[in-house]
Structure formats: C-alpha cells, structure tokens
Design a protein around this motif. Structure first.
Motif, PDB file in Angstrom:
ATOM      1  N   ALA A 340      62.707   2.687 -23.309  1.00 26.32           N
ATOM      2  CA  ALA A 340      61.956   1.504 -22.883  1.00 26.32           C
ATOM      3  C   ALA A 340      60.459   1.741 -22.933  1.00 26.32           C
ATOM      4  O   ALA A 340      59.684   0.951 -22.395  1.00 26.32           O
ATOM      5  CB  ALA A 340      62.373   1.121 -21.464  1.00 26.32           C
ATOM      6  N   THR A 341      60.040   2.801 -23.607  1.00 22.74           N
ATOM      7  CA  THR A 341      58.627   3.165 -23.622  1.00 22.74           C
ATOM      8  C   THR A 341      57.767   2.077 -24.241  1.00 22.74           C
ATOM      9  O   THR A 341      56.746   1.652 -23.673  1.00 22.74           O
ATOM     10  CB  THR A 341      58.431   4.488 -24.388  1.00 22.74           C
ATOM     11  OG1 THR A 341      59.272   5.486 -23.826  1.00 22.74           O
ATOM     12  CG2 THR A 341      56.977   4.933 -24.303  1.00 22.74           C
ATOM     13  N   ASP A 342      58.161   1.580 -25.407  1.00 21.76           N
ATOM     14  CA  ASP A 342      57.393   0.533 -26.077  1.00 21.76           C
ATOM     15  C   ASP A 342      57.369  -0.733 -25.230  1.00 21.76           C
ATOM     16  O   ASP A 342      56.335  -1.400 -25.117  1.00 21.76           O
ATOM     17  CB  ASP A 342      57.989   0.236 -27.454  1.00 21.76           C
ATOM     18  CG  ASP A 342      57.248  -0.888 -28.171  1.00 21.76           C
ATOM     19  OD1 ASP A 342      56.024  -0.757 -28.370  1.00 21.76           O
ATOM     20  OD2 ASP A 342      57.888  -1.904 -28.508  1.00 21.76           O
ATOM     21  N   LEU A 343      58.507  -1.045 -24.626  1.00 23.27           N
ATOM     22  CA  LEU A 343      58.587  -2.227 -23.765  1.00 23.27           C
ATOM     23  C   LEU A 343      57.616  -2.108 -22.600  1.00 23.27           C
ATOM     24  O   LEU A 343      56.862  -3.046 -22.293  1.00 23.27           O
ATOM     25  CB  LEU A 343      60.020  -2.382 -23.255  1.00 23.27           C
ATOM     26  CG  LEU A 343      60.259  -3.430 -22.168  1.00 23.27           C
ATOM     27  CD1 LEU A 343      59.917  -4.812 -22.676  1.00 23.27           C
ATOM     28  CD2 LEU A 343      61.706  -3.366 -21.701  1.00 23.27           C
ATOM     29  N   ALA A 344      57.617  -0.961 -21.927  1.00 26.95           N
ATOM     30  CA  ALA A 344      56.721  -0.764 -20.786  1.00 26.95           C
ATOM     31  C   ALA A 344      55.266  -0.848 -21.213  1.00 26.95           C
ATOM     32  O   ALA A 344      54.431  -1.441 -20.513  1.00 26.95           O
ATOM     33  CB  ALA A 344      57.007   0.594 -20.135  1.00 26.95           C
ATOM     34  N   ASP A 345      54.937  -0.280 -22.372  1.00 29.80           N
ATOM     35  CA  ASP A 345      53.551  -0.323 -22.860  1.00 29.80           C
ATOM     36  C   ASP A 345      53.118  -1.757 -23.145  1.00 29.80           C
ATOM     37  O   ASP A 345      51.969  -2.133 -22.843  1.00 29.80           O
ATOM     38  CB  ASP A 345      53.418   0.519 -24.130  1.00 29.80           C
ATOM     39  CG  ASP A 345      53.528   2.013 -23.866  1.00 29.80           C
ATOM     40  OD1 ASP A 345      53.407   2.417 -22.697  1.00 29.80           O
ATOM     41  OD2 ASP A 345      53.766   2.768 -24.832  1.00 29.80           O
ATOM     42  N   ARG A 346      54.012  -2.556 -23.702  1.00 32.13           N
ATOM     43  CA  ARG A 346      53.650  -3.938 -24.029  1.00 32.13           C
ATOM     44  C   ARG A 346      53.565  -4.803 -22.780  1.00 32.13           C
ATOM     45  O   ARG A 346      52.711  -5.696 -22.679  1.00 32.13           O
ATOM     46  CB  ARG A 346      54.633  -4.500 -25.052  1.00 32.13           C
ATOM     47  CG  ARG A 346      54.500  -3.819 -26.412  1.00 32.13           C
ATOM     48  CD  ARG A 346      55.524  -4.278 -27.413  1.00 32.13           C
ATOM     49  NE  ARG A 346      55.364  -5.681 -27.775  1.00 32.13           N
ATOM     50  CZ  ARG A 346      56.050  -6.272 -28.753  1.00 32.13           C
ATOM     51  NH1 ARG A 346      56.915  -5.549 -29.487  1.00 32.13           N
ATOM     52  NH2 ARG A 346      55.874  -7.545 -29.038  1.00 32.13           N
ATOM     53  N   LEU A 347      54.435  -4.547 -21.804  1.00 33.05           N
ATOM     54  CA  LEU A 347      54.331  -5.271 -20.533  1.00 33.05           C
ATOM     55  C   LEU A 347      53.006  -4.951 -19.832  1.00 33.05           C
ATOM     56  O   LEU A 347      52.405  -5.815 -19.185  1.00 33.05           O
ATOM     57  CB  LEU A 347      55.504  -4.909 -19.621  1.00 33.05           C
ATOM     58  CG  LEU A 347      56.843  -5.571 -19.932  1.00 33.05           C
ATOM     59  CD1 LEU A 347      57.965  -4.891 -19.151  1.00 33.05           C
ATOM     60  CD2 LEU A 347      56.802  -7.060 -19.606  1.00 33.05           C
ATOM     61  N   ALA A 348      52.566  -3.692 -19.966  1.00 34.86           N
ATOM     62  CA  ALA A 348      51.334  -3.272 -19.298  1.00 34.86           C
ATOM     63  C   ALA A 348      50.099  -4.000 -19.837  1.00 34.86           C
ATOM     64  O   ALA A 348      49.061  -4.046 -19.164  1.00 34.86           O
ATOM     65  CB  ALA A 348      51.158  -1.761 -19.447  1.00 34.86           C
ATOM     66  N   LEU A 349      50.203  -4.585 -21.024  1.00 37.05           N
ATOM     67  CA  LEU A 349      49.070  -5.292 -21.620  1.00 37.05           C
ATOM     68  C   LEU A 349      48.961  -6.740 -21.145  1.00 37.05           C
ATOM     69  O   LEU A 349      47.948  -7.400 -21.388  1.00 37.05           O
ATOM     70  CB  LEU A 349      49.197  -5.266 -23.147  1.00 37.05           C
ATOM     71  CG  LEU A 349      49.137  -3.888 -23.817  1.00 37.05           C
ATOM     72  CD1 LEU A 349      49.384  -4.019 -25.315  1.00 37.05           C
ATOM     73  CD2 LEU A 349      47.797  -3.209 -23.553  1.00 37.05           C
ATOM     74  N   LEU A 350      49.988  -7.245 -20.465  1.00 35.14           N
ATOM     75  CA  LEU A 350      49.991  -8.642 -20.050  1.00 35.14           C
ATOM     76  C   LEU A 350      49.115  -8.844 -18.813  1.00 35.14           C
ATOM     77  O   LEU A 350      49.025  -7.967 -17.950  1.00 35.14           O
ATOM     78  CB  LEU A 350      51.416  -9.103 -19.746  1.00 35.14           C
ATOM     79  CG  LEU A 350      52.409  -9.081 -20.912  1.00 35.14           C
ATOM     80  CD1 LEU A 350      53.777  -9.547 -20.447  1.00 35.14           C
ATOM     81  CD2 LEU A 350      51.917  -9.936 -22.070  1.00 35.14           C
ATOM     82  N   PRO A 351      48.479 -10.014 -18.699  1.00 40.82           N
ATOM     83  CA  PRO A 351      47.686 -10.304 -17.485  1.00 40.82           C
ATOM     84  C   PRO A 351      48.595 -10.334 -16.258  1.00 40.82           C
ATOM     85  O   PRO A 351      49.770 -10.690 -16.356  1.00 40.82           O
ATOM     86  CB  PRO A 351      47.076 -11.674 -17.775  1.00 40.82           C
ATOM     87  CG  PRO A 351      47.945 -12.282 -18.823  1.00 40.82           C
ATOM     88  CD  PRO A 351      48.450 -11.136 -19.659  1.00 40.82           C
ATOM     89  N   ARG A 352      48.030  -9.956 -15.096  1.00 39.55           N
ATOM     90  CA  ARG A 352      48.846  -9.854 -13.884  1.00 39.55           C
ATOM     91  C   ARG A 352      48.007 -10.164 -12.654  1.00 39.55           C
ATOM     92  O   ARG A 352      46.786 -10.051 -12.678  1.00 39.55           O
ATOM     93  CB  ARG A 352      49.434  -8.454 -13.771  1.00 39.55           C
ATOM     94  CG  ARG A 352      48.383  -7.362 -13.589  1.00 39.55           C
ATOM     95  CD  ARG A 352      48.946  -5.975 -13.784  1.00 39.55           C
ATOM     96  NE  ARG A 352      49.463  -5.834 -15.137  1.00 39.55           N
ATOM     97  CZ  ARG A 352      50.449  -5.011 -15.487  1.00 39.55           C
ATOM     98  NH1 ARG A 352      51.026  -4.257 -14.565  1.00 39.55           N
ATOM     99  NH2 ARG A 352      50.846  -4.919 -16.729  1.00 39.55           N
ATOM    100  N   ARG A 353      48.696 -10.529 -11.568  1.00 39.10           N
ATOM    101  CA  ARG A 353      48.045 -10.753 -10.291  1.00 39.10           C
ATOM    102  C   ARG A 353      48.973 -10.275  -9.172  1.00 39.10           C
ATOM    103  O   ARG A 353      50.192 -10.408  -9.263  1.00 39.10           O
ATOM    104  CB  ARG A 353      47.749 -12.242 -10.056  1.00 39.10           C
ATOM    105  CG  ARG A 353      46.806 -12.885 -11.060  1.00 39.10           C
ATOM    106  CD  ARG A 353      45.355 -12.461 -10.856  1.00 39.10           C
ATOM    107  NE  ARG A 353      44.479 -13.227 -11.740  1.00 39.10           N
ATOM    108  CZ  ARG A 353      44.241 -12.939 -13.013  1.00 39.10           C
ATOM    109  NH1 ARG A 353      44.816 -11.870 -13.566  1.00 39.10           N
ATOM    110  NH2 ARG A 353      43.440 -13.694 -13.734  1.00 39.10           N
ATOM    111  N   SER A 354      48.373  -9.745  -8.104  1.00 38.13           N
ATOM    112  CA  SER A 354      49.096  -9.470  -6.870  1.00 38.13           C
ATOM    113  C   SER A 354      48.641 -10.473  -5.825  1.00 38.13           C
ATOM    114  O   SER A 354      47.457 -10.856  -5.793  1.00 38.13           O
ATOM    115  CB  SER A 354      48.809  -8.043  -6.375  1.00 38.13           C
ATOM    116  OG  SER A 354      49.437  -7.084  -7.195  1.00 38.13           O
TER     117      SER A 354
END
Length: 378
Positions: A340-354
């Motif tokens: 899931a390495t590529d998946l995690a890297d691509r998710l990390a590029l998405l905008p986010r808010r807490s």
C-alpha cells in the motif's frame, strides 16, 4: 422456485441463489443501493460459478443437509474459532474445500475454491439470510482485493464524483461527519470502511456495505428520530444486530442513551437500504478521493478547525490483522495483499483538515459544510 440476486460492484460479481425468496430479497435490501444488486434469473445449473471471475452462493433452509455437514465436521479433524461472534467448527480438506458449522446458530457452510461455489444451509430463514449477505460481502471483498483494491477505515461522502474521506478511531466522529454532510446534500458512499484503488486517473473509491449504528442523540438533533420511530411503530424491521432494548426505547419514544455492561452505547442499527428509505440519504456507488478530514468530538466547546492535520497512520489501513469479528476462515482473500506504499503516498498529497465537532449538530454541520466546500475546491 429458485430466485436469484446478482451483486455487481465494479470488477466483482456474486450471484445469490435460493429456494427461499426472503433470502435473496435480503441480499437486495443489503447491497442494492451500494453494490448494484438486482433481481436476476436463477441459473439453469448450480454446478459452477455464474461468470468468469465471479462466485455463486447457494443459500437455503435445509435441516437434512445441515445435519449432514454437522456430522461430517464432527467426524473429521477440525479447528474451533470465533466467527461473527459465534463458536464455529472448521474442517479443511487437502483439495482446499472447506466445511464449517455454527452449532448454536444451526448454520453450515461448504466452500469449493476450485469453482467459487459457496453453499450455506440452516434451520431457519433469517440466520441463513444474514449469513448469506455476510458471505456475499466476503466473496466480493476477496475479488476486489485480488484486483488490487485496499480497504481503509474511513467514512466517505461524495459531491459531483469527488470523495471526501473521514478518518479517526472509534468515537472520533466518522459516522457523525458522514451523516451531517449527507443531510446537507452530499451523497453517502460509506459510514465506516471503503475500498480504494490507485489508478492513473486517481484514487478510486468503492463502498463497503454495512449496517450503520447511529445514536439517539444524533438522530434527535438532526430531526431523524421521529421519522425512524414512526417507521418502527408501523412495523419496520431494523437490522437484526439491533439490541431489543433499543427497539423497546423506540416504541416508548425514549431518546435516553442506553449502555451495555461493557459501557458501550447501544444504538439503532440500520440496513444500508434504510439509510435511504428512512433517513432520506442518497447512496453513491463510486467516486475519486479528493480530500481528507480528521474530526474529533468534544463536549462543552465550539466547533472549530484545528491546526496541523495529522498524517495517516497504520490503523487507518485495514488488514486481516485488524479484523476481529470475521477472520478469513474460508480463505476467500488473497494470501498476501499488494503493498500500500504508493496508495499511502498518493493519499498524503491530498488536501486535509482536522476539526473539532460538538453535540451541537447544527453548528457542527455548518463547519463541516464550509470546510468540505473549501477542500473540494482546492
């Protein structure tokens, strides 16, 4: 007379066949809105799978066949495991065929991986219907995992094909976030887990159909308690995992939280179809991941954004090690999932808010709506 329901999300297919129409209707009710389940013509033969890469699930009330499998498992060497919160005896043959029985539930299972043919028999209709829907979901899961999908612990809402994923541990507000945004016009794709696949076109999201547990407080504050109660008083049957004390409270008109001996709140349990029929939500069947939310719920405060959103953690990715209720006793999933390495890297590029949510549903919904619109426009 045989009846059938065909379940067909994306690249996966399972056909549920039964002599008891209530069993195939149950599958329609469970998977229809999310996994494109439709009534189908019963196959001319039950000797193999329906379509290449698909699976056939035969489910019936048959006491004689049930007794036969119980005897077979008892006569052969078998393991004892806990599956779906029930004592389960499992016997595996050298050719890969698996037999299992759940004595207290009076259910028996027979799976032949060579033909992707699964048989469930039991003594009563409802337990067979529940087991058939559970196994149908596990068969679909196995096919999707083999196609390269992974599973995330996240709820998900969708607008114009863009998915907003919400992460957090139990009680963080994943279901609350999804419900409040769905009440504001977003489509609901999942309330607890999603399938995700990294593709050239983006991160593809598919639903994981499951019963939804929604507390009395949230239902009351969003104006959904009375519509639910009216349906229950009119004879609506909720998901069988709903505790009788919850049903009794609905009949009495009580919104006081109910707790079990372990300190867990007991909540109304909705079939996926009831999220539409009772709560008025629109269910999404597919989307592309666009942004991430990380909520937490606090009392006696104001809803607000929190600086420095957290990164995704190992617990946000579902693996066989994190499954406690449904271990893969039938070996329906691949032995080893893809990285899931590529998946995690691509998710990390998405905008986010807490953000912090409170028990003030209106104020929380306003913050969520404003935040979601901002994220989806980035």
């Amino acid at each position: 007379m045989l009846s059938a329901t065909r379940i067909h999300p994306a690249e996966a297919t399972v056909t549920v066949v039964s002599d008891t129409k209530d069993i195939t209707d149950w599958a329609l009710r469970y998977f229809g809105g999310w996994w494109n389940a439709t009534a189908a013509d019963a196959p001319a033969t039950s000797g193999g799978s329906i379509a290449k890469g698909g699976a056939l699930l035969l489910a019936d009330v048959d006491s004689d066949r049930l007794s036969g499998v119980e005897t077979l498992v008892g006569d052969y060497e078998h393991d004892e495991v806990d599956y779906a919160n029930a004592r389960t005896l499992v016997a595996r043959h050298e050719d890969g065929v698996v037999y299992a029985v759940q004595p207290a539930e009076r259910l028996a299972y027979h799976y032949d991986p060579a033909t992707s043919r699964f048989v469930i028999v039991g003594a009563q209709t409802e337990p067979v219907a529940v087991a058939a829907s559970r196994i149908a979901r596990e068969l679909i899961r196995g096919q999707l995992l083999r196609a390269g999908f992974h599973i995330l612990h996240a709820s998900c809402v969708v607008r114009d094909g863009h998915a907003l994923l919400t992460f957090g541990p139990k009680g963080a507000g994943k279901t609350t976030t999804a419900l409040l945004l769905a009440r504001e016009g977003y489509e609901l794709l999942a309330n607890d887990r999603v399938f995700i696949h990294a593709e050239d076109e983006g991160l593809r999201i598919l639903p994981w159909p499951s019963a939804a547990a929604i507390g009395f407080g949230l239902l009351e504050s969003t104006g959904l308690y009375e519509p639910l109660r009216a349906r229950v008083l009119d004879g609506e049957q909720m998901h069988p995992t709903q505790d009788q004390r919850v049903t009794d409270a609905l009949h009495a008109g009580s919104t006081k939280p109910i707790w079990n001996a372990m300190g867990k709140e007991l909540k109304p349990q909705f079939f996926p179809a009831q999220l539409s029929s009772i709560l008025g939500m629109t269910l999404a069947t597919e989307a592309r991941a666009t942004a991430l939310l990380f909520p937490c719920v606090e009392e006696d405060t104001e809803p607000r954004l929190v600086p420095a959103p957290r990164a995704l953690e190992e617990e946000d990715f579902f693996t066989s090690k994190t499954e406690d209720r449904y271990p893969d006793i039938f070996r329906l999933a691949p032995d080893k999932a893809g990285p899931a390495t590529d998946l995690a890297d691509r998710l990390a590029l998405l905008p986010r808010r807490s953000l912090v949510l409170t028990h003030d549903s209106r104020a929380s919904a306003e913050l969520l709506t404003k935040t979601a619109e901002g994220l989806l426009s980035e």
